[in-house]
Design an enzyme around this catalytic site. Structure first.
Site, short mmCIF file in Angstrom:
data_model
loop_
_atom_site.label_atom_id
_atom_site.label_comp_id
_atom_site.label_asym_id
_atom_site.label_seq_id
_atom_site.Cartn_x
_atom_site.Cartn_y
_atom_site.Cartn_z
N TYR A 96 0.84 -1.20 0.00
CA TYR A 96 0.00 0.00 0.00
C TYR A 96 0.87 1.25 0.00
O TYR A 96 1.81 1.36 0.78
CB TYR A 96 -0.89 -0.02 1.24
CG TYR A 96 -2.09 0.88 1.22
CD1 TYR A 96 -3.18 0.60 0.41
CD2 TYR A 96 -2.17 1.99 2.05
CE1 TYR A 96 -4.31 1.41 0.41
CE2 TYR A 96 -3.29 2.81 2.07
CZ TYR A 96 -4.35 2.51 1.25
OH TYR A 96 -5.48 3.32 1.25
N SER A 187 1.98 -7.51 2.32
CA SER A 187 1.03 -6.52 2.82
C SER A 187 -0.11 -6.37 1.82
O SER A 187 -0.81 -7.35 1.54
CB SER A 187 1.76 -5.20 3.08
OG SER A 187 0.93 -4.32 3.81
N GLN A 188 -0.34 -5.18 1.24
CA GLN A 188 -1.34 -5.07 0.19
C GLN A 188 -1.07 -6.10 -0.91
O GLN A 188 -1.99 -6.76 -1.41
CB GLN A 188 -1.34 -3.68 -0.41
CG GLN A 188 -2.25 -3.51 -1.63
CD GLN A 188 -2.13 -2.14 -2.27
OE1 GLN A 188 -3.00 -1.31 -2.12
NE2 GLN A 188 -1.06 -1.90 -3.03
N ASP A 276 3.07 -7.69 14.59
CA ASP A 276 2.52 -6.87 13.51
C ASP A 276 1.20 -6.23 13.96
O ASP A 276 0.21 -6.93 14.17
CB ASP A 276 2.30 -7.75 12.28
CG ASP A 276 2.06 -6.93 11.02
OD1 ASP A 276 1.59 -5.77 11.14
OD2 ASP A 276 2.33 -7.44 9.92
N HIS A 306 5.52 -5.32 10.99
CA HIS A 306 5.16 -5.16 9.57
C HIS A 306 6.36 -4.56 8.86
O HIS A 306 6.44 -3.34 8.65
CB HIS A 306 3.93 -4.26 9.46
CG HIS A 306 3.18 -4.40 8.19
ND1 HIS A 306 2.37 -5.49 7.92
CD2 HIS A 306 3.09 -3.61 7.09
CE1 HIS A 306 1.82 -5.36 6.73
NE2 HIS A 306 2.25 -4.23 6.21
#
Length: 326
Positions: A96, A187-188, A276, A306
């Site tokens: 992201y 992630s994204q 995270d 993260h």
């Protein structure tokens, strides 16, 4: 083992398989209709080959004009061999607010004989977004664009782009012909990789690091940082009594990576950091435990949050090397 901050203990996480209470009844029909609507659309793709300093690698810049005429920017990195046009291919998705990255980011995969294709997600990196969204917000962020209408939601458009990209990679118009096709991201990008593998069940393998866009109802309760808070703050400043909550969760239900996982049967490697707070461990395990893959692995890193994890990069190299041998 290690610390679990703000989430379930590891032994509970390993068995955390929540009921999919927010999966829309029309989920399968919705995506079947989306695929059908894209069948007759062919992207316009321009490739510009670079003079790249690494002698055994070829690099091309891509402009991929997708289903709604949005020109997505991207990159192709492949081993250099003028006699060969068939390679294993990885379609890579970025995080992201990120971008498709630099050619140097993908050189480790070319050492395995793999070609990598990556695009800037619409509106992120260098890609514009020609989508028209029916609502505004006092909170900034892509999470909120069109959040009351699944057909005009931002991430529905992103998934449409991915379907177009997968179709192009397999077409005669592609500069390379995939002998195997994998999807990868963190992630994204991890959430999009799971979505891609569920939408296209002929994908050969998937790698999803600490995926975002997964198990929204849990994430909105416990995430402390990152994009999930866009939605939390949306309610605070736009709908303080949560009158639109059910409708928004319905929209998110169509793009929730967990809802694609029972369609995924290919070998899958996932990873989670137990510290995270952006993609909480329980949301990651929810996706993993709903996978239908018989060959699936979750790598657990107790003190990672993260963040980039060089130890896991070694695990990914081994996993992909194994997929190519098979």
């Amino acid at each position: 083992m290690g610390r679990q901050i703000g989430d379930l203990p590891l032994d509970e996480l390993r068995n955390y398989r929540p009921e999919l209470v927010n999966k829309p009844e029309s989920f399968d029909a919705f995506w079947a209709e989306q695929k059908m609507s894209l069948n007759t659309i062919h992207p316009q793709v321009e490739l510009t080959w670079r003079d790249y300093p690494v002698p055994n690698v070829e690099v091309a810049d891509i402009v991929f004009t997708t289903w709604d005429k949005t020109p997505l920017t991207g990159i192709l990195v492949k081993p250099k061999d003028v006699q060969v046009h068939e390679y294993p291919v990885i379609l890579h998705f970025h995080g992201y607010t990120g971008s498709c990255g630099l050619a140097a980011d993908f050189l480790k995969w070319t050492t395995l004989g793999v070609a990598v294709i990556a695009f800037d997600v619409r509106g992120q990196g260098s890609s514009p977004d020609f989508g028209i969204y029916p609502n505004g917000s006092r909170i900034q962020g892509w999470m909120l664009l069109g959040n009351q209408d699944p057909d005009n939601y931002y991430f529905t458009n992103v998934y449409r782009d991915i379907l177009m990209q997968l179709k192009w990679i397999r077409s005669e118009d592609s500069p390379i012909h995939p002998t195997k096709l994998g999807v990868m991201g963190g992630s994204q990008g991890g959430g999009l990789a799971l979505g891609a593998a569920g939408l296209d069940m002929t994908v050969d393998f998937a790698v999803a690091d600490w995926p975002f866009l997964a198990h929204f109802e849990r994430a909105l309760e416990i995430a402390l940082t990152g994009p999930y808070l866009e939605i939390v703050n949306y309610f605070k400043w736009n709908d303080p009594q949560y009158q639109t909550y059910d409708n928004l969760l319905q929209t998110l239900g169509y793009i929730d990576a967990v809802h694609f996982c029972n369609l995924i049967t290919c070998p899958t490697l996932m990873a989670v950091g137990l510290e995270d707070a952006t993609t909480p461990p329980s949301t990651v395990f929810a996706a993993f435990n709903h996978l239908k893959s018989e060959d699936k692995t979750m790598e657990v890193y107790p003190q990672f949050s993260h963040e980039m994890n060089p130890f896991h990069e070694e695990k990914k190299l081994a996993f992909i090397a194994k997929q190519l041998q098979n």
